[in-house]
Design a protein around this motif. Structure first.
Motif, PDB file in Angstrom:
ATOM      1  N   GLY A 180       9.844   5.720   9.785  1.00  0.00           N
ATOM      2  CA  GLY A 180      10.018   4.409   9.312  1.00  0.00           C
ATOM      3  C   GLY A 180       8.759   3.577   9.377  1.00  0.00           C
ATOM      4  N   HIS A 181       7.662   4.146   9.735  1.00  0.00           N
ATOM      5  CA  HIS A 181       6.378   3.634   9.565  1.00  0.00           C
ATOM      6  C   HIS A 181       5.691   4.194   8.509  1.00  0.00           C
ATOM      7  N   ALA A 182       5.019   3.461   7.915  1.00  0.00           N
ATOM      8  CA  ALA A 182       3.904   4.253   6.676  1.00  0.00           C
ATOM      9  C   ALA A 182       2.650   4.426   7.206  1.00  0.00           C
ATOM     10  N   PHE A 183       2.492   5.712   8.017  1.00  0.00           N
ATOM     11  CA  PHE A 183       1.437   6.275   8.607  1.00  0.00           C
ATOM     12  C   PHE A 183       0.189   6.434   7.624  1.00  0.00           C
ATOM     13  N   ASP A 184       0.554   6.750   6.554  1.00  0.00           N
ATOM     14  CA  ASP A 184      -0.591   7.162   5.507  1.00  0.00           C
ATOM     15  C   ASP A 184      -1.131   5.648   5.080  1.00  0.00           C
ATOM     16  N   ALA A 185      -0.456   4.813   4.896  1.00  0.00           N
ATOM     17  CA  ALA A 185      -0.906   3.348   4.363  1.00  0.00           C
ATOM     18  C   ALA A 185      -1.702   2.729   5.428  1.00  0.00           C
ATOM     19  N   GLU A 186      -1.070   2.902   6.749  1.00  0.00           N
ATOM     20  CA  GLU A 186      -1.859   2.368   7.938  1.00  0.00           C
ATOM     21  C   GLU A 186      -3.096   3.073   8.144  1.00  0.00           C
TER      22      GLU A 186
ATOM     23  N   GLY B 254      -3.296   8.611  16.103  1.00  0.00           N
ATOM     24  CA  GLY B 254      -2.956   9.790  15.206  1.00  0.00           C
ATOM     25  C   GLY B 254      -2.330   9.588  13.957  1.00  0.00           C
ATOM     26  N   PHE B 255      -1.976   8.279  13.397  1.00  0.00           N
ATOM     27  CA  PHE B 255      -1.121   8.129  12.488  1.00  0.00           C
ATOM     28  C   PHE B 255      -0.017   9.129  12.152  1.00  0.00           C
ATOM     29  N   ALA B 256       0.848   9.438  12.758  1.00  0.00           N
ATOM     30  CA  ALA B 256       2.052  10.143  13.130  1.00  0.00           C
ATOM     31  C   ALA B 256       2.993   9.620  13.826  1.00  0.00           C
ATOM     32  N   GLY B 257       4.440  10.121  13.538  1.00  0.00           N
ATOM     33  CA  GLY B 257       5.438   9.387  14.409  1.00  0.00           C
ATOM     34  C   GLY B 257       6.508   9.216  13.681  1.00  0.00           C
TER      35      GLY B 257
ATOM     36  N   GLU C  82       0.758  -1.049   0.174  1.00  0.00           N
ATOM     37  CA  GLU C  82       0.130   0.151  -0.042  1.00  0.00           C
ATOM     38  C   GLU C  82       0.646   1.121   0.131  1.00  0.00           C
ATOM     39  N   ALA C  83       1.878   1.230   0.839  1.00  0.00           N
ATOM     40  CA  ALA C  83       2.760   2.377   0.836  1.00  0.00           C
ATOM     41  C   ALA C  83       3.725   2.524  -0.329  1.00  0.00           C
ATOM     42  N   GLY C  84       3.923   1.504  -0.986  1.00  0.00           N
ATOM     43  CA  GLY C  84       4.773   1.501  -2.392  1.00  0.00           C
ATOM     44  C   GLY C  84       6.370   1.611  -1.853  1.00  0.00           C
TER      45      GLY C  84
END
Length: 198
Positions: free
Chosen positions: A172-178, A166-169, A132-134
């Motif tokens: 290294g995480h793909a928060f937009d995809a999550e 909050g999908f931020a931080g 999803e993140a590509g």
């Protein structure tokens, strides 16, 4: 889980909003790591505590003699380590070091169950968010846990309410995809996603 079980999955966003009563009314309350907001706007109960078991955060906890006396640890009814143990030949660098054995040994004397998420589920969750993140991305503990819980429960049996994501931080995480995964699960009726305060 029995039919009709209510599960509150409580993230660590500081702007969670005051959901204490709704969180505490759940049958199961799942929290993460240092559980900011515990005892205030994010409620008072912890039935399951998810603790990141790879990398520097767990090393810091293991070095802290008061770690097991922290409120969220001492009051938890069970512990979940979200990342499967690494094979012996894995990269031992500090950023990704596997502390699963040491963490379990530190937690077991508390008398609560200590479990590790099944490796096939974490692999599936990680592959999905990478697609999803590509790009390569490490799945967050919140996403991994929610993915696993939904994967092993029947939609009609369990009500999931998600607070404080909050999908931020960490980059290294793909928060937009999550975020898109959580929104898709909400649209499908698998969970209720309570937005954080603006």
């Amino acid at each position: 889980m029995p039919a009709g079980t209510g599960v509150a999955i409580v993230g660590n966003a500081p702007e969670t909003g005051d959901h204490a009563a709704r969180i505490d009314a759940a049958d199961l309350v799942v929290r993460f790591n240092n559980a900011p907001g515990l005892g205030r706007q994010a409620g008072t109960r912890t039935t399951h505590l998810v603790l990141v078991n790879h990398g520097g955060q767990m090393r810091e906890w293991l070095e802290d003699p008061d770690f097991v006396r922290r409120r969220v640890v001492a009051e938890a009814g069970a512990f979940l380590l979200p990342f499967p143990p690494k094979p012996p030949e894995a990269d031992p660098s500090e950023d990704g070091r596997d502390w699963t054995g040491e963490a379990a040994a530190r937690l077991r004397p508390l008398g609560c169950p200590v479990a590790v998420l099944p490796e096939p589920l974490t692999r599936e969750a990680a592959a999905l968010v990478r697609r999803e993140a590509g790009r390569p991305a490490a799945p967050s503990t919140g996403y991994l846990t929610a993915f696993a819980l939904l994967a092993v429960t029947r939609p009609e049996a369990v009500r999931f309410d998600v607070f404080g994501f909050g999908f931020a931080g960490w980059e290294g995480h793909a928060f937009d995809a999550e975020r898109r995964w959580f929104e898709a699960m909400a649209a499908a009726g698998r969970l209720r996603l309570h937005p954080v305060r603006n």
